[in-house]
Design a protein around this motif. Structure first.
Motif, short mmCIF file in Angstrom:
data_model
loop_
_atom_site.label_atom_id
_atom_site.label_comp_id
_atom_site.label_asym_id
_atom_site.label_seq_id
_atom_site.Cartn_x
_atom_site.Cartn_y
_atom_site.Cartn_z
N ARG B 207 0.85 -1.21 0.00
CA ARG B 207 0.00 0.00 0.00
C ARG B 207 0.87 1.25 0.00
N LEU B 208 1.95 1.21 0.77
CA LEU B 208 2.88 2.35 0.82
C LEU B 208 3.51 2.57 -0.55
N MET B 209 3.89 1.48 -1.20
CA MET B 209 4.51 1.59 -2.53
C MET B 209 3.50 2.14 -3.53
N ARG B 210 2.25 1.69 -3.44
CA ARG B 210 1.24 2.17 -4.39
C ARG B 210 0.97 3.66 -4.17
N ALA B 211 0.94 4.08 -2.91
CA ALA B 211 0.71 5.50 -2.61
C ALA B 211 1.83 6.36 -3.19
N GLU B 212 3.03 5.86 -3.19
CA GLU B 212 4.17 6.60 -3.71
C GLU B 212 4.06 6.78 -5.23
N VAL B 213 3.49 5.76 -5.90
CA VAL B 213 3.44 5.80 -7.37
C VAL B 213 2.25 6.63 -7.85
N MET B 214 1.15 6.61 -7.10
CA MET B 214 -0.08 7.26 -7.61
C MET B 214 -0.05 8.79 -7.48
#
Lengths: 169, 214
Positions: B207-214
């Protein structure tokens, strides 16, 4: 070194071919990684990881794209991963590159630029980082990102607009 | 004509992507548009500033040390590849435990390291970072969107594993309690650990990685 020559040489003299590839691409890979991660140590770690991935995958390189495109795609992907790792380790310190000889005001401006870069989305930061690497044309950048050239230009434009807005006093 | 198109062309010209006719049209527009001239002056220097700063740092890099580091990482990876089969050899031990071929005391000693060994072998052979990077890089589609899709797929897989493992835990507990067979409780505990790993570590990380990309 031409792509075909590299791939052919890998099977004959892997270490020498890799050493030449490293010498040819190290500066651009490091520069790209530096623009995408938070600190210089992270950039060095990411650069090492990029060349390790390259060493392990060169035999699998199918020549569907230019070798430099392949290398830069790995670099973007590894730099993002490195950035995630440092975010998970709560290392949110941003280390702006600086030269000791710069006057204080210039260093402050550079620090503001790097802090503003941190506030861009990954898409915008990546396209700015690619354009800030010497020797990469807009066509190659489009190939690295896997998007049409028009998309590259519009992302660059939006990145600059956002950065300009962030830096306006 | 909107300034947006010309603002984009300002960037294109700075990187030599306009032909003569397009440059002439842009110059004609800039002659009459103050905001575009201001934009050209303001935004033109970002890439140059980034380039200049990175050049300073490049001079400070010890390339020989970096190259030695790459070779050391490669050696480390090869070592893991050789050690992983040793951990995989623990799998027959698990089956022996399951079939009750070993006395209980030895099972308790062998069981936990066997479980850890299977997990480590799985991580090294199946989820190693190399596959993670190459899966996105070798697909020539949009690199960043591809990465986002990969993250979404991994999150879906983690959620599915949580559901399936929960069913196994419930089943193992039920059979273990009803039949009084401790081996089913051991299996339930193993899969409960897997659920905890997904819930407390893997999903939050994704989730942290996805938040960084979006």
């Amino acid at each position: 070194m031409a792509d075909d020559a590299v791939v052919a040489r890998i099977s004959v003299d892997r270490e020498a071919a890799f050493a030449e590839l490293f010498a040819e691409h190290r500066t651009r890979v490091f520069t790209l990684c530096r623009h995408l991660v938070r600190t210089r140590a992270d950039a060095e770690d990411a650069t090492q990881e990029v060349f390790l991935q390259l060493l392990r995958s060169l035999e699998k390189f199918r020549g569907e794209s230019a070798l430099s495109t392949f290398i830069h795609r790995i670099a973007v992907r590894v730099a993002i991963k490195q950035r995630m790792k440092s975010a998970r380790q709560d290392d949110l310190r941003v280390e702006a590159p600086s030269a000791k000889s710069d006057p204080l005001e210039a260093r402050e401006e550079e620090r503001r630029l790097w802090s503003a870069m941190e506030q861009l989305t990954l898409e915008h930061r990546t396209v700015l980082a690619l354009f800030a690497v010497d020797g990469l044309s807009h066509k190659e950048i489009a190939a690295v990102l896997g998007v049409p050239e028009g998309t590259v230009w519009s992302r660059l434009h939006l990145a600059r607009k956002k950065l300009a807005a962030l830096l306006r006093p | 004509m909107s300034c947006e198109k010309f603002e984009i062309e300002i960037g294109m010209r700075q990187h030599g992507a306009l032909d003569a006719a397009e440059e002439a049209a842009l110059d004609a527009h800039l002659a009459g548009c103050e905001s575009c001239r201001a934009f050209a002056a303001e935004a033109g220097g970002f890439e140059t500033a980034l380039k200049r700063r990175a050049e300073e740092e490049v001079k400070q890099v010890d390339w020989e040390r970096l190259l030695r580091g790459v070779r050391a990482l490669r050696t480390n990876y090869r070592l893991k590849l050789w050690l992983a089969p040793l951990f995989l050899l623990q799998v027959p031990l698990i089956f022996l435990i399951g079939m009750g071929q070993l006395p209980p005391r030895e099972m308790l000693i062998v069981g936990p390291p066997a479980t850890v060994g299977i997990y480590l072998a799985w991580v090294w052979l199946i989820h190693r970072p190399f596959r993670e990077v190459m899966a996105v890089v070798q697909n020539n589609d949009d690199l960043l969107r591809g990465y986002l899709r990969e993250l979404e797929r991994r999150m879906t897989r983690a959620k599915v594993f949580i559901v399936l493992n929960t069913l196994v835990v419930i089943g193992g507990l039920a059979v273990g309690i009803v039949m009084g067979d401790w081996r089913d409780l051991f299996v339930a505990a193993f899969f409960a650990g897997w659920i905890a790993l997904d819930l407390l570590w893997r999903l939050p990380r994704l989730r942290l990685m996805r938040a960084e990309v979006m």
